[in-house]
Each structure stands twice: as C-alpha cells, then as structure tokens.
Design a protein around this motif. Structure first.
Motif, PDB file in Angstrom:
ATOM      1  N   ASP A 236      40.928  48.810  50.059  1.00 39.78           N
ATOM      2  CA  ASP A 236      41.269  50.084  49.436  1.00 39.78           C
ATOM      3  C   ASP A 236      40.484  50.273  48.142  1.00 39.78           C
ATOM      4  N   GLN A 237      40.414  51.503  47.685  1.00 38.03           N
ATOM      5  CA  GLN A 237      39.565  51.832  46.536  1.00 38.03           C
ATOM      6  C   GLN A 237      40.016  51.166  45.240  1.00 38.03           C
ATOM      7  N   PRO A 238      41.323  51.129  44.921  1.00 35.97           N
ATOM      8  CA  PRO A 238      41.715  50.438  43.680  1.00 35.97           C
ATOM      9  C   PRO A 238      41.300  48.964  43.660  1.00 35.97           C
ATOM     10  N   SER A 239      41.411  48.297  44.802  1.00 41.76           N
ATOM     11  CA  SER A 239      41.016  46.880  44.861  1.00 41.76           C
ATOM     12  C   SER A 239      39.515  46.735  44.680  1.00 41.76           C
ATOM     13  N   LEU A 240      38.751  47.595  45.346  1.00 42.20           N
ATOM     14  CA  LEU A 240      37.296  47.529  45.232  1.00 42.20           C
ATOM     15  C   LEU A 240      36.848  47.853  43.812  1.00 42.20           C
ATOM     16  N   THR A 241      37.496  48.815  43.195  1.00 42.76           N
ATOM     17  CA  THR A 241      37.169  49.153  41.809  1.00 42.76           C
ATOM     18  C   THR A 241      37.436  47.963  40.895  1.00 42.76           C
ATOM     19  N   PHE A 242      38.576  47.315  41.086  1.00 42.54           N
ATOM     20  CA  PHE A 242      38.895  46.138  40.280  1.00 42.54           C
ATOM     21  C   PHE A 242      37.881  45.031  40.514  1.00 42.54           C
ATOM     22  N   TYR A 243      37.564  44.764  41.765  1.00 47.53           N
ATOM     23  CA  TYR A 243      36.617  43.708  42.122  1.00 47.53           C
ATOM     24  C   TYR A 243      35.263  43.930  41.445  1.00 47.53           C
ATOM     25  N   ASN A 244      34.739  45.138  41.558  1.00 52.03           N
ATOM     26  CA  ASN A 244      33.433  45.433  40.960  1.00 52.03           C
ATOM     27  C   ASN A 244      33.487  45.352  39.436  1.00 52.03           C
ATOM     28  N   TRP A 245      34.587  45.810  38.861  1.00 54.01           N
ATOM     29  CA  TRP A 245      34.752  45.729  37.403  1.00 54.01           C
ATOM     30  C   TRP A 245      34.829  44.276  36.951  1.00 54.01           C
ATOM     31  N   LEU A 246      35.579  43.462  37.684  1.00 56.09           N
ATOM     32  CA  LEU A 246      35.767  42.064  37.302  1.00 56.09           C
ATOM     33  C   LEU A 246      34.441  41.315  37.287  1.00 56.09           C
ATOM     34  N   LYS A 247      33.586  41.598  38.235  1.00 56.10           N
ATOM     35  CA  LYS A 247      32.299  40.907  38.309  1.00 56.10           C
ATOM     36  C   LYS A 247      31.407  41.213  37.100  1.00 56.10           C
ATOM     37  N   GLU A 248      31.694  42.294  36.410  1.00 58.44           N
ATOM     38  CA  GLU A 248      30.881  42.700  35.263  1.00 58.44           C
ATOM     39  C   GLU A 248      31.413  42.179  33.934  1.00 58.44           C
TER      40      GLU A 248
ATOM     41  N   GLN B 104      37.335  31.197  63.372  1.00 58.70           N
ATOM     42  CA  GLN B 104      36.818  31.860  64.574  1.00 58.70           C
ATOM     43  C   GLN B 104      36.672  33.375  64.421  1.00 58.70           C
ATOM     44  N   GLY B 105      36.298  33.801  63.224  1.00 56.67           N
ATOM     45  CA  GLY B 105      36.008  35.205  63.005  1.00 56.67           C
ATOM     46  C   GLY B 105      37.204  36.116  62.896  1.00 56.67           C
ATOM     47  N   ARG B 106      38.427  35.568  62.875  1.00 55.67           N
ATOM     48  CA  ARG B 106      39.607  36.431  62.779  1.00 55.67           C
ATOM     49  C   ARG B 106      39.600  37.223  61.485  1.00 55.67           C
ATOM     50  N   THR B 107      39.376  36.519  60.395  1.00 58.62           N
ATOM     51  CA  THR B 107      39.363  37.145  59.079  1.00 58.62           C
ATOM     52  C   THR B 107      38.810  36.144  58.087  1.00 58.62           C
ATOM     53  N   SER B 108      38.385  36.627  56.939  1.00 56.92           N
ATOM     54  CA  SER B 108      37.894  35.720  55.899  1.00 56.92           C
ATOM     55  C   SER B 108      39.020  35.183  55.038  1.00 56.92           C
ATOM     56  N   TYR B 109      40.182  35.838  55.079  1.00 54.04           N
ATOM     57  CA  TYR B 109      41.304  35.501  54.206  1.00 54.04           C
ATOM     58  C   TYR B 109      40.913  35.613  52.732  1.00 54.04           C
ATOM     59  N   MET B 110      40.062  36.567  52.398  1.00 55.62           N
ATOM     60  CA  MET B 110      39.615  36.783  51.023  1.00 55.62           C
ATOM     61  C   MET B 110      39.817  38.246  50.657  1.00 55.62           C
ATOM     62  N   VAL B 111      40.004  38.510  49.368  1.00 50.08           N
ATOM     63  CA  VAL B 111      40.187  39.875  48.876  1.00 50.08           C
ATOM     64  C   VAL B 111      38.829  40.554  48.743  1.00 50.08           C
ATOM     65  N   CYS B 112      38.745  41.778  49.259  1.00 45.03           N
ATOM     66  CA  CYS B 112      37.550  42.626  49.144  1.00 45.03           C
ATOM     67  C   CYS B 112      36.356  42.106  49.947  1.00 45.03           C
ATOM     68  N   THR B 113      36.616  41.459  51.059  1.00 43.63           N
ATOM     69  CA  THR B 113      35.529  41.124  51.970  1.00 43.63           C
ATOM     70  C   THR B 113      34.976  42.413  52.572  1.00 43.63           C
ATOM     71  N   PRO B 114      33.680  42.666  52.464  1.00 44.36           N
ATOM     72  CA  PRO B 114      33.118  43.867  53.093  1.00 44.36           C
ATOM     73  C   PRO B 114      33.368  43.846  54.598  1.00 44.36           C
ATOM     74  N   PRO B 115      33.955  44.889  55.169  1.00 45.08           N
ATOM     75  CA  PRO B 115      34.223  44.891  56.616  1.00 45.08           C
ATOM     76  C   PRO B 115      32.988  44.599  57.454  1.00 45.08           C
ATOM     77  N   LYS B 116      31.835  45.034  56.984  1.00 46.03           N
ATOM     78  CA  LYS B 116      30.608  44.807  57.748  1.00 46.03           C
ATOM     79  C   LYS B 116      30.297  43.318  57.892  1.00 46.03           C
ATOM     80  N   VAL B 117      30.668  42.520  56.887  1.00 40.11           N
ATOM     81  CA  VAL B 117      30.419  41.085  56.955  1.00 40.11           C
ATOM     82  C   VAL B 117      31.175  40.471  58.133  1.00 40.11           C
ATOM     83  N   ILE B 118      32.423  40.882  58.308  1.00 40.30           N
ATOM     84  CA  ILE B 118      33.230  40.359  59.409  1.00 40.30           C
ATOM     85  C   ILE B 118      32.717  40.892  60.740  1.00 40.30           C
ATOM     86  N   GLU B 119      32.389  42.176  60.781  1.00 40.74           N
ATOM     87  CA  GLU B 119      31.882  42.766  62.019  1.00 40.74           C
ATOM     88  C   GLU B 119      30.583  42.096  62.454  1.00 40.74           C
TER      89      GLU B 119
END
Length: 315
Positions: free
Chosen positions: A260-272, A221-236
């Motif tokens: 947070d930035q370290p998580s986002l940096t890791f996420y983007n790096w991992l995808k590559e 019901q839109g509370r949260t995605s329960y996923m790491v690095c979900t873009p806030p805009k997606v939930i909004e």
C-alpha cells in the motif's frame, strides 16, 4: 514439518535435544554496530520465542491448539530461559523483536507479564502476539483489535510506536506485523528522527532487501518473501523463473503481496534517513544481515525457539 501459520521451517529433527533439554543457547552471534553511542553498551537481541502456555482459564480449543503447537516448538521455554539467564549473567538488556507468544492465552500473558517484571526489556510486537488460534482467521487491523489492549497491557513499551534513548541513541520500535506501516506511524517515527539522534529501528518483519528476499523466496518455494514492501514484480519474476521451485497453493491466511502507498512512502523515506544506523528484526527464523540504506544494515536474528540470539555491542 510446516508451521501452520508462520514460516515453512526445517524438519523437526533439527530441534532434537538431549532428554534433559537444552541448558544453553545453541548459537549466539556477536556483532558490533557503530551507532554513535555516547558510551558503548551491549544488549541481547531475541525474536520468535513462540510460547505456548495454557491453563484452566483457556478453553478446550486453545488447549488443543497448544498441544499441536508445542510439537513445533518443543524447546521454546527452555531456550527462552537460557537466553534470560545468559543476559542476566552478563548484565545485558534484552531487545525482543516479536512473536514472544505463539498465540494469545491467559497463561501466556501472565507468564510474559511476570517475565517483563524482572530485567531490562525493550520490545516490538510480532504477528503471533495477536493471534487467537493461529491461522483461524484473516489477520488485519480489525483482527488485531480483538486482543490488542490485553496484549499491550503486559508489554513494557507501546507496541504501535515507541522510543527509548540509551546512551545517546534513539531506539524506535514499530508495529509492522501485517506487512504495512500506517501514515500515523510514519508521522510518529518522523518526529523521533527530528530529535536529531542516531536511530536504531526495531520491528518484527524485515523490510525488503534484495539478497534476503531472494533467499526467502528460494527457501519458501516462491510463496512469498515474508518481507515488508517487496516489489510484486520481484515475486512474479521469481515464480516465472523455470529454475525456481514450483509454487505451492496459498494458505487461507497467506500474505498479500500488495504494497500500500503509506507503507511504500515510509519505506522510501526510511532509506533516505542518514540518522538510521541499524534495523533489528526477526520473523524469518534464520540469521541474515544486509545493507538496507547507505547508513544502516538490517540484522535479522534467528529464532529464539531454535536457541538463537545476537549479542550486540553498540558503539
């Protein structure tokens, strides 16, 4: 029924079983993942067992918690036993991606230590691994530190970052249980990738992928995605959609949507990382698989306490 501090889940009727209890797993998904192994091998992937043991060493409050939580997970141990039996009969190692215990108790930890003493196990931590009273406090690094050493002592591998090479494949396990990955973890994982081997990543919480995120937001019901690095805009955007279900009030320990930035940096790096061949995770209590990057799918296994498992052949 809604879980007090996990994910909103199906009605208790879904977990009804014969009086003598379940004798086998309910659903085993058999999948093959091409990882570039030097020799094919199989493993059983489990997550979200939610053991609720207590004994005389655990206080009155913990006993009350156990009684409450056992009503949510009435067949957890039965299905855990069934999974272990299934793996032993087929000589499979077990990959467990978190929430083996529902809360920290002396009885849970003793049982886990004894269980890990037999068979071949490799693990990542879940958020409940460090839970004292399930929803009783804000869960962050300081909260985790209260029980980390005690929990780590009974697990078979390092819970922050670990590596195990099996038939030429590097299985890297990380702790992302509070929806972040630290810069120190990123550096450690990067060193593992620098070994040049194909990598399978184990973690508890799935990393953001679009289809799984939409499925989770719809179910919760839109509370949260329960996923790491979900873009806030997606939930909004989901919450603003007039066709989406109304959002319920947040609980006291509800997940922050700040990335947070370290998580986002890791996420983007991992995808590559072209060496990444798969991500194995849990937390959502339902099966789901989706492409994470050009070279890797993310495989979320259903909850062990429901009787779910994945038998994976790595080739």
């Amino acid at each position: 029924m809604f879980l007090v501090a996990g994910l909103p889940e199906q009605l208790m009727a879904r977990m009804s079983e014969p009086v003598d209890g379940p004798q086998a797993l309910k659903s085993i998904r058999r999948i093959t993942i091409a990882v570039g192994a030097t020799k094919p091998f199989k493993a059983l992937h489990l997550s979200d067992t939610h053991l609720t043991r207590v004994d005389s060493r655990d206080g009155e409050r913990k006993h009350a918690l156990a009684a409450s939580r056992q009503r949510v997970f009435p067949w957890a141990e039965h299905y855990f036993d069934a999974a272990i039996r299934y793996a032993r009969e087929r000589d499979l190692m077990i990959l467990h991606t978190g929430d083996l215990q529902d809360f920290v108790s002396e009885a849970n930890l003793d049982f886990i230590a004894a269980t890990f003493g037999t068979g071949d196990w490799y693990t990542s931590a879940g958020n409940h691994e460090f839970s004292q009273y399930v929803g009783g406090a804000k869960e962050n690094a300081e909260y985790k530190a209260q029980s980390y050493d005690k929990v780590q002592a009974v697990f078979p591998n390092d819970l922050t970052v670990a590596s195990r090479v099996i038939n030429g494949v590097n299985f890297v396990a990380i702790d992302n249980v509070y929806y972040y990955v630290t810069a120190e973890q990123h550096a450690a994982v990067k060193r593992e990738f620098e070994r040049g081997l194909p990598v399978v990543l184990l973690c508890h919480i799935p990393f953001y992928t679009p289809k799984h995120c939409l499925d989770a937001l719809t179910r919760h019901q839109g509370r949260t995605s329960y996923m790491v690095c979900t873009p806030p805009k997606v939930i909004e955007d989901f919450r603003r959609d007039p066709n989406s279900a109304a959002v319920e009030p947040y609980r006291s320990r509800a997940v922050s949507h700040d990335v947070d930035q370290p998580s986002l940096t890791f996420y983007n790096w991992l995808k590559e990382q072209t060496q990444l061949r798969a991500i194995l995770c849990g937390h959502m209590h339902e099966f789901f698989e989706e492409q994470f990057s050009p070279t890797a799918k993310q495989y979320t296994v259903g909850a062990n306490y429901f009787g779910y498992a994945q038998e994976i052949e790595f080739i």
